[in-house]
Enzyme design. Structure first.
Site, PDB file in Angstrom:
ATOM      1  N   CYS A  26      27.392 -10.757 -82.729  1.00 52.75           N
ATOM      2  CA  CYS A  26      28.061  -9.809 -83.128  1.00 52.75           C
ATOM      3  C   CYS A  26      27.362  -9.035 -84.392  1.00 52.75           C
ATOM      4  O   CYS A  26      27.419  -7.827 -84.551  1.00 52.75           O
ATOM      5  CB  CYS A  26      29.227 -10.162 -84.131  1.00 52.75           C
ATOM      6  SG  CYS A  26      30.404 -11.069 -82.731  1.00 52.75           S
ATOM      7  N   HIS A  70      32.223  -4.500 -87.948  1.00 51.85           N
ATOM      8  CA  HIS A  70      31.853  -5.016 -86.591  1.00 51.85           C
ATOM      9  C   HIS A  70      33.560  -5.351 -86.080  1.00 51.85           C
ATOM     10  O   HIS A  70      34.292  -5.537 -86.837  1.00 51.85           O
ATOM     11  CB  HIS A  70      31.189  -6.494 -86.418  1.00 51.85           C
ATOM     12  CG  HIS A  70      31.517  -7.247 -85.086  1.00 51.85           C
ATOM     13  ND1 HIS A  70      31.671  -6.710 -83.957  1.00 51.85           N
ATOM     14  CD2 HIS A  70      32.082  -8.386 -84.952  1.00 51.85           C
ATOM     15  CE1 HIS A  70      32.026  -7.445 -83.032  1.00 51.85           C
ATOM     16  NE2 HIS A  70      32.419  -8.658 -83.743  1.00 51.85           N
ATOM     17  N   ASN A 120      36.615  -5.761 -78.415  1.00 53.73           N
ATOM     18  CA  ASN A 120      35.352  -6.471 -79.180  1.00 53.73           C
ATOM     19  C   ASN A 120      34.235  -6.167 -78.290  1.00 53.73           C
ATOM     20  O   ASN A 120      34.152  -7.143 -77.220  1.00 53.73           O
ATOM     21  CB  ASN A 120      35.734  -7.891 -79.670  1.00 53.73           C
ATOM     22  CG  ASN A 120      34.425  -8.518 -80.310  1.00 53.73           C
ATOM     23  OD1 ASN A 120      33.393  -7.939 -80.245  1.00 53.73           O
ATOM     24  ND2 ASN A 120      34.733  -9.341 -81.329  1.00 53.73           N
TER      25      ASN A 120
HETATM   26  N1  ACO Z   1      48.090 -15.043 -74.737  1.00 51.16           N
HETATM   27  C1  ACO Z   1      48.933 -15.927 -74.940  1.00 51.16           C
HETATM   28  N2  ACO Z   1      48.931 -17.020 -75.713  1.00 51.16           N
HETATM   29  C2  ACO Z   1      47.690 -17.433 -76.094  1.00 51.16           C
HETATM   30  C3  ACO Z   1      46.488 -16.686 -75.863  1.00 51.16           C
HETATM   31  C4  ACO Z   1      46.789 -15.484 -75.171  1.00 51.16           C
HETATM   32  N3  ACO Z   1      45.607 -14.579 -74.898  1.00 51.16           N
HETATM   33  N4  ACO Z   1      45.437 -17.148 -76.284  1.00 51.16           N
HETATM   34  C5  ACO Z   1      45.785 -18.160 -76.869  1.00 51.16           C
HETATM   35  N5  ACO Z   1      47.283 -18.384 -76.853  1.00 51.16           N
HETATM   36  C6  ACO Z   1      47.877 -19.597 -77.192  1.00 51.16           C
HETATM   37  C7  ACO Z   1      47.334 -20.850 -77.312  1.00 51.16           C
HETATM   38  O1  ACO Z   1      47.320 -21.478 -75.908  1.00 51.16           O
HETATM   39  C8  ACO Z   1      48.128 -21.640 -78.276  1.00 51.16           C
HETATM   40  O2  ACO Z   1      49.334 -21.963 -77.721  1.00 51.16           O
HETATM   41  P1  ACO Z   1      49.860 -23.395 -78.173  1.00 51.16           P
HETATM   42  O3  ACO Z   1      50.357 -23.242 -79.704  1.00 51.16           O
HETATM   43  O4  ACO Z   1      51.102 -23.621 -77.162  1.00 51.16           O
HETATM   44  O5  ACO Z   1      48.839 -24.500 -77.854  1.00 51.16           O
HETATM   45  C9  ACO Z   1      48.499 -20.496 -79.281  1.00 51.16           C
HETATM   46  O6  ACO Z   1      48.458 -19.124 -78.487  1.00 51.16           O
HETATM   47  C10 ACO Z   1      47.757 -20.487 -80.487  1.00 51.16           C
HETATM   48  O7  ACO Z   1      46.275 -20.589 -80.051  1.00 51.16           O
HETATM   49  P2  ACO Z   1      45.229 -20.276 -81.089  1.00 51.16           P
HETATM   50  O8  ACO Z   1      43.840 -20.291 -80.502  1.00 51.16           O
HETATM   51  O9  ACO Z   1      45.415 -21.124 -82.249  1.00 51.16           O
HETATM   52  O10 ACO Z   1      45.155 -18.807 -81.446  1.00 51.16           O
HETATM   53  P3  ACO Z   1      45.400 -18.031 -82.794  1.00 51.16           P
HETATM   54  O11 ACO Z   1      46.866 -17.709 -83.003  1.00 51.16           O
HETATM   55  O12 ACO Z   1      44.526 -18.575 -83.813  1.00 51.16           O
HETATM   56  O13 ACO Z   1      44.868 -16.515 -82.250  1.00 51.16           O
HETATM   57  C11 ACO Z   1      42.791 -15.781 -81.960  1.00 51.16           C
HETATM   58  C12 ACO Z   1      43.625 -16.669 -81.516  1.00 51.16           C
HETATM   59  C13 ACO Z   1      43.441 -14.451 -82.100  1.00 51.16           C
HETATM   60  C14 ACO Z   1      41.367 -15.484 -81.582  1.00 51.16           C
HETATM   61  C15 ACO Z   1      42.799 -15.943 -83.593  1.00 51.16           C
HETATM   62  O14 ACO Z   1      42.352 -17.164 -83.746  1.00 51.16           O
HETATM   63  C16 ACO Z   1      41.734 -15.190 -84.418  1.00 51.16           C
HETATM   64  O15 ACO Z   1      42.234 -14.016 -84.856  1.00 51.16           O
HETATM   65  N6  ACO Z   1      40.709 -15.518 -84.668  1.00 51.16           N
HETATM   66  C17 ACO Z   1      39.603 -14.820 -85.366  1.00 51.16           C
HETATM   67  C18 ACO Z   1      38.211 -14.901 -84.473  1.00 51.16           C
HETATM   68  C19 ACO Z   1      38.167 -13.853 -83.773  1.00 51.16           C
HETATM   69  O16 ACO Z   1      38.979 -13.075 -83.769  1.00 51.16           O
HETATM   70  N7  ACO Z   1      37.085 -13.783 -82.845  1.00 51.16           N
HETATM   71  C20 ACO Z   1      36.796 -12.601 -82.304  1.00 51.16           C
HETATM   72  C21 ACO Z   1      35.480 -12.704 -81.413  1.00 51.16           C
HETATM   73  S1  ACO Z   1      34.044 -13.424 -82.619  1.00 51.16           S
HETATM   74  C22 ACO Z   1      33.662 -12.295 -83.505  1.00 51.16           C
HETATM   75  O17 ACO Z   1      33.631 -11.190 -82.985  1.00 51.16           O
HETATM   76  C23 ACO Z   1      33.187 -12.707 -84.929  1.00 51.16           C
END
Ligand code: ACO
Length: 350
Positions: A114, A277, A307
């Site tokens: 990134c 980013h 992204n």
């Molecule tokens: N649709 C529906 N449900 C989903 C999805 C989806 N696409 N993806 C995950 N889930 C579910 C999971 O299975 C989990 O379900 P469970 O509780 O029954 O086990 C629940 O949602 C929560 O999962 P998490 O992985 O903990 O999801 P989170 O709420 O953390 O959201 C996300 C995921 C959006 C990626 C979040 O962690 C985040 O914002 N992270 C920051 C990292 C990021 O944005 N990275 C981008 C790329 S890296 C970069 O560019 C730096």
């Protein structure tokens, strides 16, 4: 010593729009979940056969070079940032050199995920400041749609990424009111595996570790790098611990932006535009709040393009410039955080 200025900028995104609802065909997700967690409404996917990371880079570079008022044959050096190369090797820089019929100039590929564009910009900046080159093409391009897990298993990552490319031409300037003021690069490999694609790679997979070299048969020797079992077990896709990435990103983004401002005796109120980013809209909004930036000081377009890793900053910068949000002399900060972890910023006067 001259400074480097952006003499031309271009972007390219594929025509094929893939909405959140289009993803429902493959995985269990919802438009609401994706928008609420990431801000993304749609992304672009490259043509399956006609477009590659390099061809998209060529499209963006063609515009940047034209806007710089030069020809591809006048480019002295290429820096190409990507994590989705057309081939494992050689890199995309040489493929772009060939496609654009450039001279036999140097071509360097940067693999910094990134923060790849800012790392690439920083490398190019040093070559310009040292007087070594006069016209450097910096390209960032990603064709993510070929390497994601489209089953429900991969939904936390797959919904986030999109395809696209951005490019700039850097040239020297003696104008003290223009150009790149400074770049700031960081890494911390302690969390390298938190956001990573492990295969193909030369790390020892578990089955390799279990045997001595002499005990491998011919087929196994040829499968250490990429094997059927890796594919069968979905080990050829990116992995991410989303919450862990979020935690570090919201700490490092503001820190590296402030580092750039402090190094130049400037403040957040001096910023015309901050272009983060496009990792996740929630991360950008968190950073904006932490730095008390106004809405018109931050540019986001992740809603439309997802992204696009290294390409997200030059795409956003190009769009912002095309929309008249950046004018000559404006102070712009570029900031990135991503896999590695690596993070970086660049402060420039447009
Ligand atoms: N649709 C529906 N449900 C989903 C999805 C989806 N696409 N993806 C995950 N889930 C579910 C999971 O299975 C989990 O379900 P469970 O509780 O029954 O086990 C629940 O949602 C929560 O999962 P998490 O992985 O903990 O999801 P989170 O709420 O953390 O959201 C996300 C995921 C959006 C990626 C979040 O962690 C985040 O914002 N992270 C920051 C990292 C990021 O944005 N990275 C981008 C790329 S890296 C970069 O560019 C730096």
């Amino acid at each position: 010593m001259p400074r480097s200025k952006i003499a031309g900028i271009g972007m390219y995104v594929p025509k094929n729009v893939f909405t959140n609802n289009d993803l429902l065909k493959f995985m269990d997700t919802t438009d609401e979940w994706i928008q609420e967690r990431t801000g993304i409404k749609e992304r672009r996917y490259a043509d399956r056969t006609e477009e590659t990371t390099t061809t998209m880079g060529v499209e963006a570079a063609t515009i940047a070079i034209e806007r710089a008022g030069i020809t591809p044959q006048e480019i002295d050096f290429i820096v190409f940032a990507t994590i989705c190369p057309d081939y494992y090797f050689p890199g995309c820089g040489v493929l772009l050199q060939r496609a654009m019929k450039m001279k036999e100039i140097g071509a360097l590929d940067v693999r910094n995920q990134c923060s790849g564009f800012i790392y690439a910009l920083s490398v190019a900046d040093q070559f310009i400041k040292s007087g070594m080159y006069k016209n450097i093409l910096v390209v960032a391009s990603e064709k993510h749609s070929f390497g994601l897990d489209f089953s429900t298993r991969g939904r936390n990552i797959t919904v986030i990424f999109g395809d696209g490319a951005g490019a700039v031409v850097l040239q020297p300037t003696e104008d003290v009111n223009r150009g790149i003021l400074s770049t700031h690069l960081h890494s911390d490999g302690n969390n390298a595996e938190i956001l990573a694609m492990y295969n193909p790679g030369t790390h020892a997979n578990h089955w390799v570790k279990e045997k001595k070299l002499a005990d491998f048969d011919e087929a196994e020797m040829g499968e250490m790098f990429m094997s059927h079992s890796m594919i069968d077990n979905a080990q050829n896709f990116p992995n991410m611990d989303g919450p862990a990435v979020f935690k570090v990103a919201v700490e490092k983004f503001p820190a590296v932006i402030m580092e750039a401002l402090t190094a130049n005796n400037l403040q957040t109120t001096d910023l015309k535009l901050m272009i983060p980013h496009q990792a996740n809209l929630r991360i950008s909004q968190f950073v904006q709040r932490k730095l008390k930036l106004n809405d018109d000081q931050v540019y986001n377009n992740i809603q439309k393009f997802g992204n696009t890793t290294a390409a997200s900053i030059p795409i956003a910068l190009c769009e912002a410039w095309e929309q008249g949000k950046i004018k000559e002399g404006d102070l712009v900060c570029l900031a990135a955080f991503g896999s590695g972890f690596t993070w970086a910023s660049a402060l420039l006067k447009w």
